[in-house]
Write a protein that holds these residues in place. Structure first.
Motif: not given
Length: 560
Positions: A218-244
């Motif tokens: 599953v690739m789960f797109i969200t803007h809520d870190f509360g959701v990330v804490a519930e389900i994510a195994d790994s995280v990619v953070v994006m800003e203005k088109g780049h992975v930061v």
């Protein structure tokens, strides 16, 4: 791992993205929608892609699905899906992979669903397109899916059209459709944004359980870190088109490296223990601007003659008052009657019975010809920004057509529209662009600006910040609060996010099955609720559980 580097190669990768760049049409605010994006999605894991509106999250997903809009193209990079390179793949071959190998839950369920087809027919269509089963087996499977995603009365829901469903119910139909062919990879683009907290928890549990049971990636797109804490195994953070930033979820949540990630985590809203100061709003002794008395609205569908009639009590005996400069929050689950109440107050639907006293005048029985002159005084920010914006009009036309129709000069309307675009965080160049050129959160800001163009006395905000990332959400709430203090506008703030309601509301009405089950100040509602239903809502807030799992950076940590 540095933000610009490649993820470490893995022997069991379902989806691999390498140096992906997608160019934007000439004249946009930046050259590329995404640039040099790289990450891996391992088999049987959940990868959360998080970032603000316009960061490139949804564009990355659309590129993987081969659904880029016209005028945009992949200018560099590679996408490997289950070992197959899909950049440059023929359209017919790519089409055979959609649904069966990779499927997507879209961000905007109303625009993604066909308004002329029942929800059952749309789910079956995906299976039929791939030659899956017989007509009877597809129907049986569809009802099972509607049951699995928690929709009420699945057999009846099978025959309903999308416009008859609430925003959360439409989102669940989209999830059922995406799961119909049991894909190995599921891309979920903000699938819980439109859902109330209890349904959000159910859907997150559903996706996680299906992912574990079927070994789905599953690739789960969200803007809520509360959701990330519930389900994510790994995280990619994006800003203005780049992975930061990228990494394991626990590491990114507890010890983020990039300042942008720290700011996102710090911006997650939380319940406020103190009430909004009375002196910050209009005097409590002021005469109420709006008085609602015993309001009733019931939906009926089907045929009584053929015993298929369905009766839904949307709003039942609802009464309350709102004073100038005060904000009433209306909270509850999807289908509780919140949005129906807002549409009744704005006369977008006729009431069955009851009174709506606006500035002393009962507007409920007024014919449209008499009420039309009062519409500028009661404005609404709609839940679905894409469906409520005319796709054939530029943002400038959308903002100015109403005021000009009510006598404002073109130059004055343009000047005020430019000021409001700046206030809601949009570039003035947005004036000449069309709604489809914006992300979901950006379209929502256009909706806020349009409502404020009339300088209304009563503003009805129906999930006005539900599509916004947490940092922009905070800006819009601050904007609405400031406008209210300056103008004394009364607000009815309809939301499923109790954290947001606690930030801006003077009083809270909790709705359940069309009725107000609890009414009071935020501190009482959220920290000492009397109704069992209210306690269930508070217990399901993801942001509050987020505190238990992570160390939230302070302002000193983030440099803000």
């Amino acid at each position: 791992m540095v933000a610009g580097g490649h993820p470490a190669s893995a022997p069991d990768v379902a989806l691999s993205v390498r140096d992906l760049t997608v160019s934007l049409p000439v004249g946009m605010e930046r050259l590329n929608a995404i640039e040099g994006v790289s990450f891996n999605l391992n088999r049987g894991q959940i990868l959360c892609v998080i970032g603000e509106s316009g960061s490139g999250k949804s564009m990355t997903a659309s590129t993987i699905m081969g659904l880029l809009p016209r005028g945009m193209e992949t200018s560099a990079g590679s996408i490997t899906l289950e070992g197959r390179e899909i950049v440059g793949m023929e359209a017919e071959e790519l089409r055979s992979l959609r649904g069966r190998v990779v499927s997507m839950i879209f961000q905007d369920p109303l625009s993604a669903l066909n308004p002329l087809m029942t929800v059952g027919a749309q789910i079956e269509e995906a299976m039929a397109a791939h030659g899956e089963g017989t007509a009877q087996s597809r129907r049986t499977r569809t009802v099972e899916l509607l049951t699995e995603v928690g929709l009420p009365d699945p057999a009846m829901m099978y025959h309903q059209y999308p416009f008859r469903l609430s925003g959360g119910q439409r989102q669940r139909v989209m999830i059922a459709m995406a799961l119909s062919l049991e894909p190995t990879i599921l891309i979920a683009d903000e699938p819980t944004t439109a859902l109330d907290v209890t349904t959000q928890a159910q859907i997150l549990t559903l996706i996680r359980d299906i992912q574990r049971r079927k070994g789905m990636s599953v690739m789960f797109i969200t803007h809520d870190f509360g959701v990330v804490a519930e389900i994510a195994d790994s995280v990619v953070v994006m800003e203005k088109g780049h992975v930061v930033e990228r990494g394991e979820a626990a590491k990114v949540l507890k010890a983020p490296d990039h300042p942008y990630t720290k700011r996102l985590i710090a911006a997650v809203p939380h319940l406020r223990a103190e009430d909004r100061p009375r002196e910050a709003t209009a005097s409590a002794a002021a005469e109420p601007l709006l008085k609602v008395r015993n309001l009733v609205k019931t939906y009926r569908s089907g045929s009584r003659l053929f015993r298929t009639e369905r009766v839904v009590p949307a709003v039942q005996d609802v009464s309350f008052e709102v004073r100038p400069g005060h904000t009433l929050g209306v909270v509850g689950e999807s289908g509780s009657g919140k949005s129906s109440l807002g549409r009744l107050l704005n006369r977008l639907m006729d009431v069955d019975s009851g009174k709506i006293l606006f500035d002393g005048r009962d507007i409920a029985p007024l014919p449209e010809s008499e009420f039309r002159s009062m519409r500028p005084k009661i404005q609404m920010i709609f839940q679905d920004p894409f469906a409520s914006l005319n796709p054939r009009m530029t943002v400038g036309q959308i903002l100015t057509v109403g005021p000009k129709a009510h006598g404002m000069s073109g130059s004055k309307a343009r000047e005020e529209a430019m000021e409001l675009l700046n206030l809601v965080g949009l570039d003035v160049r947005a004036f000449d662009r069309y709604p489809h050129e914006f992300s979901g959160g950006q379209r929502q800001r256009v909706g806020v600006a349009r409502a404020l163009m009339f300088k209304p006395q009563l503003l009805i905000a129906d999930e006005a910040v539900s599509a916004l990332d947490v940092s922009i959400q905070a800006q819009i709430l601050e904007l609405l609060d400031r406008i209210q203090r300056e103008t004394g506008v009364a607000m009815i703030f309809i939301t499923h996010d109790l954290r947001v309601a606690s930030q801006i509301c003077d009083e809270i009405a909790v709705m359940h099955k069309g009725r107000i089950v609890e009414f009071g100040r935020p501190s009482q509602i959220f920290f000492n609720p009397e109704a069992d239903y209210t306690r269930q809502l508070v217990a399901a807030i993801p942001g509050e559980r987020f505190d238990d799992k992570t160390t939230v950076p302070t302002q000193a940590d983030t440099g803000t």
